[in-house]
Every structure is written in structure tokens, then in C-alpha cells.
Design a protein around this motif. Structure first.
Motif, PDB file in Angstrom:
ATOM      1  N   LYS A 129       0.777  -1.049  -0.151  1.00 42.48           N
ATOM      2  CA  LYS A 129      -0.069  -0.060   0.003  1.00 42.48           C
ATOM      3  C   LYS A 129       0.776   1.410   0.038  1.00 42.48           C
ATOM      4  O   LYS A 129       1.753   1.216   0.772  1.00 42.48           O
ATOM      5  N   GLY A 130       0.688   2.112  -0.926  1.00 41.89           N
ATOM      6  CA  GLY A 130       1.403   3.353  -1.030  1.00 41.89           C
ATOM      7  C   GLY A 130       0.651   4.513  -0.376  1.00 41.89           C
ATOM      8  O   GLY A 130      -0.390   4.242   0.275  1.00 41.89           O
ATOM      9  N   ASP A 131       0.993   5.603  -0.388  1.00 41.90           N
ATOM     10  CA  ASP A 131       0.633   6.894   0.091  1.00 41.90           C
ATOM     11  C   ASP A 131      -0.488   7.613  -0.765  1.00 41.90           C
ATOM     12  O   ASP A 131      -1.191   8.329  -0.188  1.00 41.90           O
ATOM     13  N   ILE A 132      -0.244   7.462  -1.965  1.00 45.97           N
ATOM     14  CA  ILE A 132      -1.141   8.088  -2.956  1.00 45.97           C
ATOM     15  C   ILE A 132      -2.399   7.439  -3.403  1.00 45.97           C
ATOM     16  O   ILE A 132      -2.336   6.036  -3.440  1.00 45.97           O
ATOM     17  N   TYR A 133      -3.803   7.798  -3.391  1.00 47.31           N
ATOM     18  CA  TYR A 133      -4.707   7.229  -3.485  1.00 47.31           C
ATOM     19  C   TYR A 133      -5.681   8.016  -4.522  1.00 47.31           C
ATOM     20  O   TYR A 133      -5.624   9.033  -4.851  1.00 47.31           O
ATOM     21  N   LEU A 134      -6.504   7.214  -5.303  1.00 50.22           N
ATOM     22  CA  LEU A 134      -7.917   7.841  -5.876  1.00 50.22           C
ATOM     23  C   LEU A 134      -8.977   7.297  -5.556  1.00 50.22           C
ATOM     24  O   LEU A 134      -9.194   6.025  -4.839  1.00 50.22           O
ATOM     25  N   MET A 135     -10.170   8.294  -5.602  1.00 48.22           N
ATOM     26  CA  MET A 135     -11.494   7.833  -5.210  1.00 48.22           C
ATOM     27  C   MET A 135     -12.334   8.211  -6.246  1.00 48.22           C
ATOM     28  O   MET A 135     -12.009   9.203  -6.855  1.00 48.22           O
ATOM     29  N   ALA A 136     -13.456   7.567  -6.593  1.00 46.95           N
ATOM     30  CA  ALA A 136     -14.203   7.915  -7.482  1.00 46.95           C
ATOM     31  C   ALA A 136     -15.873   7.144  -7.117  1.00 46.95           C
ATOM     32  O   ALA A 136     -15.651   6.240  -6.694  1.00 46.95           O
ATOM     33  N   GLY A 137     -16.742   7.802  -7.451  1.00 41.00           N
ATOM     34  CA  GLY A 137     -18.141   7.134  -6.990  1.00 41.00           C
ATOM     35  C   GLY A 137     -19.097   8.006  -7.374  1.00 41.00           C
ATOM     36  O   GLY A 137     -19.239   9.248  -7.601  1.00 41.00           O
ATOM     37  N   PRO A 138     -20.642   7.458  -7.354  1.00 47.56           N
ATOM     38  CA  PRO A 138     -21.858   8.130  -7.606  1.00 47.56           C
ATOM     39  C   PRO A 138     -22.142   9.257  -6.143  1.00 47.56           C
ATOM     40  O   PRO A 138     -21.530   8.750  -5.203  1.00 47.56           O
ATOM     41  N   LYS A 139     -22.908  10.153  -6.393  1.00 41.71           N
ATOM     42  CA  LYS A 139     -23.183  11.167  -5.437  1.00 41.71           C
ATOM     43  C   LYS A 139     -24.750  11.668  -5.426  1.00 41.71           C
ATOM     44  O   LYS A 139     -25.260  11.678  -6.558  1.00 41.71           O
ATOM     45  N   LEU A 140     -25.432  11.131  -4.411  1.00 40.38           N
ATOM     46  CA  LEU A 140     -26.656  11.502  -4.162  1.00 40.38           C
ATOM     47  C   LEU A 140     -26.785  12.817  -3.064  1.00 40.38           C
ATOM     48  O   LEU A 140     -26.029  12.957  -2.408  1.00 40.38           O
ATOM     49  N   GLU A 141     -27.727  13.755  -3.416  1.00 40.18           N
ATOM     50  CA  GLU A 141     -27.758  14.851  -2.877  1.00 40.18           C
ATOM     51  C   GLU A 141     -29.399  15.455  -2.635  1.00 40.18           C
ATOM     52  O   GLU A 141     -30.221  15.325  -3.691  1.00 40.18           O
ATOM     53  N   PHE A 142     -29.433  15.885  -1.542  1.00 42.52           N
ATOM     54  CA  PHE A 142     -30.983  16.539  -1.188  1.00 42.52           C
ATOM     55  C   PHE A 142     -30.835  18.172  -0.871  1.00 42.52           C
ATOM     56  O   PHE A 142     -29.947  18.322   0.098  1.00 42.52           O
ATOM     57  N   LEU A 143     -31.587  18.795  -1.436  1.00 41.05           N
ATOM     58  CA  LEU A 143     -31.575  20.201  -1.326  1.00 41.05           C
ATOM     59  C   LEU A 143     -32.001  20.595   0.281  1.00 41.05           C
ATOM     60  O   LEU A 143     -33.165  20.188   0.551  1.00 41.05           O
ATOM     61  N   ALA A 144     -31.208  21.038   1.224  1.00 37.58           N
ATOM     62  CA  ALA A 144     -31.596  21.548   2.456  1.00 37.58           C
ATOM     63  C   ALA A 144     -32.141  22.864   2.663  1.00 37.58           C
ATOM     64  O   ALA A 144     -33.082  23.220   3.120  1.00 37.58           O
ATOM     65  N   SER A 145     -31.447  23.684   1.670  1.00 37.77           N
ATOM     66  CA  SER A 145     -31.910  25.262   1.437  1.00 37.77           C
ATOM     67  C   SER A 145     -31.460  26.000   0.430  1.00 37.77           C
ATOM     68  O   SER A 145     -30.541  25.535  -0.105  1.00 37.77           O
TER      69      SER A 145
END
Length: 218
Positions: free
Chosen positions: A116-132
Motif C-alpha cells: 500500500k502506497g501513500d497516493i490514492y484515487l477515489m471515484a463514485g456516484p453522489k446523491l444529494e438533497f436540497l436543504a436550503s
């Protein structure tokens, strides 16, 4: 918002028996906008704060050696922009929205000689709900109408969707066992304004942030 909290809880409970789980808090500072609406517009600065968990998807034979994780995150974030329907540089319209969001990442640490190294990548879907939401358009709609234009053409007085979805991508590095830094790009895939048909309106932002681990289970 309740739906997102319930989804987040179910996800965490579903992985409660995972071999290795780390959890913590995260926050970032970004520059974002609501693309495709409000005529000539300028981005605004915003931020987000949230909690997350790293759930190991591969064996963790020695302390913190797993290199692939499922990382759900629950967060609050703000985004907005300044519009200028008549491009005169005066009395610009202001838009500011707050969301509760649930990004669902796959997190991959780039390995060095199999470790395991120190550099990472992340990706994925996002759901969002309007709060204001906050719209400060002043008399822009009336001014457009008096000038012989349809205010709807410039996205004035539009109705905002309460639910959205998109994708989120991060690239970062570990500073130590408890702290990581990252850059993040989010792009909405759903329409922000349901009744605006001239173009597809969506949220987007680019920012930098910090994640801090506060605990783990084995």
C-alpha cells in the motif's frame, strides 16, 4: 434528507462485519457554480463538512495494509453563483444553495512493489438533497420584461429540484496515519432547475480538502 441519512445508516450496518473499518471527519473548500443557467455568471466559493468510513474490501493482514476500500460519506455542502442577465456588471443576481449529500466512493491506494502506497484515487456516484436555497434576484425579472425579454430565457425565477445526483472524484495523499489531503471534483448529472429547458443546468465544483481519522475497528 431523511432518506439520505437512512441510506447511509443501512450502508454502514451492511458492512458492520467488514474485516477492517476506519472512520473520521472530512472537510474541503471549493470554487463552484450552477452551470447552464443565469446568463453570464460567475462562480462562488463554498465548502463542505462531513463524516466518512473506509471499509476494507481486501484482506488487512497487517496493521492498515488494505489498499482497496468502499468509502461512504455523509456531508453538508454549499454551492452557488452570481448571475448577470443583461451583462452590465451591475446589480448581479446571487444564488446560494445548501445540500445534504451522500457520495459513495471506491478508494484505491496506488501500490508500490505490492504494498500500500501513500497516493490514492477515489471515484463514485453522489446523491444529494436540497436543504436550503437562497435567491437574490432583485428586480432582474421585471427589468428583463420591461426591456422586451422573456425573464425565463435568462433563468430568472426558476424552480429548483430538491433531489439530484452526480459523480465525485478525488485524488490525495496520506500525510500520516491519521491525516490525508486531497483535491476533489464533483459534477452533477441531474438538472438543478426542473423548469428551465434552454440548457441542462447542473452543479459542479473543484476544491481541496483534508480528512482526519478518529477511530477504527478490526
Amino acid at each position: 434528507m431523511k432518506k439520505l441519512i437512512i441510506i447511509g445508516f443501512v450502508l454502514l450496518m451492511g458492512f458492520a462485519n467488514a474485516q477492517f473499518i476506519k472512520y473520521g471527519v472530512t472537510g474541503s473548500f471549493h470554487n463552484g457554480s450552477i452551470a447552464g443557467i443565469h446568463g453570464i455568471s460567475k462562480s462562488r466559493f463554498g465548502g463542505n463538512i462531513g463524516v466518512f468510513a473506509d471499509l476494507a474490501l481486501v484482506p488487512n493482514d497487517i496493521y492498515d495494509s488494505a489498499w482497496l476500500y468502499f468509502t461512504p460519506q455523509l456531508e453538508f455542502y454549499t454551492i452557488g453563483e452570481r448571475g448577470d442577465w443583461d451583462e452590465d456588471g451591475k446589480d448581479m443576481q446571487k444564488y446560494s444553495n445548501t445540500y445534504v449529500a451522500l457520495p459513495l466512493y471506491i478508494k484505491y491506494y496506488i501500490r508500490n512493489s505490492g504494498y500500500k502506497g501513500d497516493i490514492y484515487l477515489m471515484a463514485g456516484p453522489k446523491l444529494e438533497f436540497l436543504a436550503s436555497e437562497k435567491q437574490e434576484e432583485g428586480y432582474a425579472a421585471l427589468e428583463a420584461a420591461f426591456s422586451g425579454y422573456d425573464p425565463a430565457k435568462f433563468g430568472l425565477g426558476r424552480k429548483i429540484n430538491t433531489f439530484g445526483y452526480g459523480v465525485s472524484i478525488k485524488a490525495g495523499s496520506r500525510i500520516n496515519d491519521q491525516m490525508e489531503v486531497f483535491i476533489r471534483f464533483d459534477r452533477g448529472l441531474s438538472k438543478v432547475y426542473s423548469d428551465y429547458t434552454a440548457q441542462n443546468s447542473y452543479n459542479r465544483f473543484l476544491g481541496i480538502g483534508l480528512s482526519y481519522y478518529i477511530g477504527q475497528t478490526n
